[in-house]
Scaffold this motif. Structure first.
Motif, short mmCIF file in Angstrom:
data_model
loop_
_atom_site.label_atom_id
_atom_site.label_comp_id
_atom_site.label_asym_id
_atom_site.label_seq_id
_atom_site.Cartn_x
_atom_site.Cartn_y
_atom_site.Cartn_z
N SER A 47 19.43 86.36 -97.92
CA SER A 47 20.37 87.48 -97.78
C SER A 47 20.05 88.59 -98.76
N ALA A 50 17.15 90.41 -97.15
CA ALA A 50 17.59 91.07 -95.92
C ALA A 50 18.45 92.30 -96.21
N ASN A 51 19.34 92.19 -97.19
CA ASN A 51 20.24 93.30 -97.48
C ASN A 51 19.55 94.45 -98.21
N VAL A 52 18.33 94.24 -98.68
CA VAL A 52 17.55 95.33 -99.27
C VAL A 52 16.53 95.85 -98.24
N TYR A 54 16.02 95.01 -94.98
CA TYR A 54 16.47 95.19 -93.60
C TYR A 54 17.87 95.80 -93.52
N ALA A 55 18.29 96.50 -94.57
CA ALA A 55 19.65 97.06 -94.63
C ALA A 55 19.96 97.95 -93.42
N ASP A 56 18.99 98.73 -92.97
CA ASP A 56 19.23 99.65 -91.85
C ASP A 56 18.61 99.17 -90.54
N ARG A 105 23.96 89.89 -88.52
CA ARG A 105 24.85 90.41 -89.56
C ARG A 105 26.23 89.74 -89.46
N ASP A 108 31.18 91.89 -91.86
CA ASP A 108 31.23 92.96 -92.86
C ASP A 108 30.01 93.87 -92.81
N ARG A 110 26.92 93.02 -93.45
CA ARG A 110 25.85 92.56 -94.35
C ARG A 110 25.18 91.32 -93.75
N TRP A 111 23.93 91.09 -94.18
CA TRP A 111 23.21 89.90 -93.76
C TRP A 111 23.78 88.72 -94.54
#
Length: 120
Positions: A47, A50-52, A54-56, A105, A108, A110-111
């Motif tokens: 996560s 992924a949240n860095v 693949y954030a978009d 996702r 919320d 987020r991943w």
């Protein structure tokens, strides 16, 4: 079975199955473009990555569950951002991928965290 994970686009995984090996290092970079290794993670790191990285992302993602004992290419654990990440130095042979799981996702946006128990 010692396993690591790689975040992949569903399209890249489908293409790899046709090509006979997986060659994507990370989002937008492949071994064919000069990347030297394929980025992988332990479950608790997924996560964060992924949240860095693949954030978009809007494309469907999946998690490749990789049995490290089946890898043909070398896996090395290397320091990055204060953590040790597994890096696969060379193509990922398809028979080392023992499972492919959709990665979606959370509500919320987020991943979500992946636990080691989720892989068993």
């Amino acid at each position: 079975m010692p396993s690591i994970l790689h975040i992949a686009s569903a399209d890249a995984w489908e293409a790899a199955k046709k090509a006979g090996s997986y060659r994507w290092s990370t989002r937008g970079k492949s071994l064919d473009d000069g990347a030297t290794f394929i980025h992988a993670s332990r479950p608790e790191q997924v996560s964060l990555v992924a949240n860095v990285v693949y954030a978009d992302a809007t494309e469907p993602l999946c998690l490749l569950v990789i049995d490290t004992e089946r890898l043909v290419s070398a896996v090395c654990y290397e320091e990055a951002d204060g953590q040790t990440f597994p890096h696969i130095y060379g193509p990922l042979n398809l028979d080392a991928v023992v499972d492919v799981r959709p990665y979606e996702r959370g509500s919320d946006g987020r991943w979500p965290v992946v636990t080691p128990q989720a892989l068993s």
